[in-house]
Enzyme design. Sequence first.
Site, PDB file in Angstrom:
ATOM      1  N   ALA A 194      53.797  28.858 -17.187  1.00 39.47           N
ATOM      2  CA  ALA A 194      52.474  28.284 -16.916  1.00 39.47           C
ATOM      3  C   ALA A 194      52.114  27.173 -17.893  1.00 39.47           C
ATOM      4  CB  ALA A 194      51.428  29.389 -16.978  1.00 39.47           C
ATOM      5  N   LYS A 195      52.795  27.114 -19.040  1.00 39.67           N
ATOM      6  CA  LYS A 195      52.564  26.079 -20.052  1.00 39.67           C
ATOM      7  C   LYS A 195      51.075  25.913 -20.378  1.00 39.67           C
ATOM      8  CE  LYS A 195      57.035  24.369 -19.686  1.00 39.67           C
ATOM      9  NZ  LYS A 195      57.629  25.098 -18.567  1.00 39.67           N
TER      10      LYS A 195
END
EC number: 4.1.1.23
Lengths: 275, 275
Positions: free
Chosen positions: B95-96
């Site tokens: 998801a960073k």
Amino acid sequence: MTTQQLHEQILQKKSFLCVGLDPDLSKMPSHLLETEDPIFEFNKAIIDATHDLTVGYKPNTAFFEAYGIKGWMSLQKTINYINENYPEIFTIADAKRGDIGNTSSMYAKAFFEDLNFDSVTVAPYMGKDSVEPFLAFENKHTIMLALTSNEGAFDFQTLTTNGKELYKQVLETSKTWKNSENLMYVVGATKAEYFTEIRKIVPDSFLLVPGIGAQGGSLSEVCKYGMNDKVGLLVNSARAIIYASKGTDFAEKAREEALKVQQEMEEIIGLKFQV
Amino acid sequence: MTTQQLHEQILQKKSFLCVGLDPDLSKMPSHLLETEDPIFEFNKAIIDATHDLTVGYKPNTAFFEAYGIKGWMSLQKTINYINENYPEIFTIADAKRGDIGNTSSMYAKAFFEDLNFDSVTVAPYMGKDSVEPFLAFENKHTIMLALTSNEGAFDFQTLTTNGKELYKQVLETSKTWKNSENLMYVVGATKAEYFTEIRKIVPDSFLLVPGIGAQGGSLSEVCKYGMNDKVGLLVNSARAIIYASKGTDFAEKAREEALKVQQEMEEIIGLKFQV
């Protein structure tokens, strides 16, 4: 929306306020919790009460994702409600995304096409090919983190590299990217003394400024050093406005707080632009 | 899941493969497009065909968010399917994410509580208070970007600061954060020559390694320089496995590709650990 249209809206409303929508069920008036979609009802009431005082809304995706599918549905309804009822408003998906090229393309589709936001916030750490897929969208805006409002900003953003702080390098490098005219930057209000230096690198870009209000930044300081001849600022306030009251009068109190900020902005715009 | 359990699974399966789930409707077999939820059906078939060869699955959130609410529902179904049917598998929400503290707390809730992933990827640019809210969750893992597999990695990550490259500073600084034992790091396979230096800073941490396959990284090089005495690697492959065929045999072909990688890994583990 073009930056020119955003600028015209600012002059017309005499406001460069952006209201952050960080819906947190634990901070909402209890009477809303009985409705089918408390997050949307909360946002809708805030939007209806403040839309003439603000030029932007910035839903923070974390506060929707935390509620899973229901939260994502509330996000969809919120952006649709703004686009349908107040199409002049500049919308920001505060998502802080960024990944390798083909993944960033999917994020860009999510926020620019599926949800139809005017802009999205992105993180710079992965460099050019993580940001350019966002920049490819016409009349959409990519708001990249430069110098953030939190304490952790000093961990890496202000480290010296190539004889200058990293956030300055980020600003400079980003100007060389394709379609860089679609970039705006996040610069925290808690670091007003940095705006002079930042304006030397990006004199014309819009800056999204969080950190007024709950985080302690000063509006007048930010304007003194950060405003350009097209205003060039979007000042965000979330908690101080949307959680001004936990009672049934929450929307009314939100309007009162937004009005205070708008009036301060009107004075600043009046002094600088004689409008 | 504890890192010890992950390590045991690696030795048992003789694999440190993680399969990236990047579901893209335009790359999927056409017969799936007629089903009610093609993304979930695709993921389910890939998972059923490869679960004994892989220790992890890494759904990439962008590829779900691009399809809006339907996409988020497919993500929920995918993680539920893995947790219910293959509870031994290590799950990664790619998801960073990363934002100021109260926002990162909401992201952590989204991925660790609402969706019940074992881990999530985060970006380091906003520093300590943007990552620590993730680290506070027991037996959950926060996989921070260090040196990524893309070209843009050279824009900022390898700039010299304090006499060392930024990604090394990121690694060093992160070790001082609260609950830093819950950190893992992303290090791209396309930069295998950097692993020796990285292992000097984080000898014991698990490294999530993208970039094998479509992006061109070499498994043997990565293992030569990156493996520690607990293996310490999760090597991700997405496109090369999940899109091995666009026909009705896609899951079978995905298994064949996963098996090739697993066999290469088994050989490497055998040589190094005599298991």
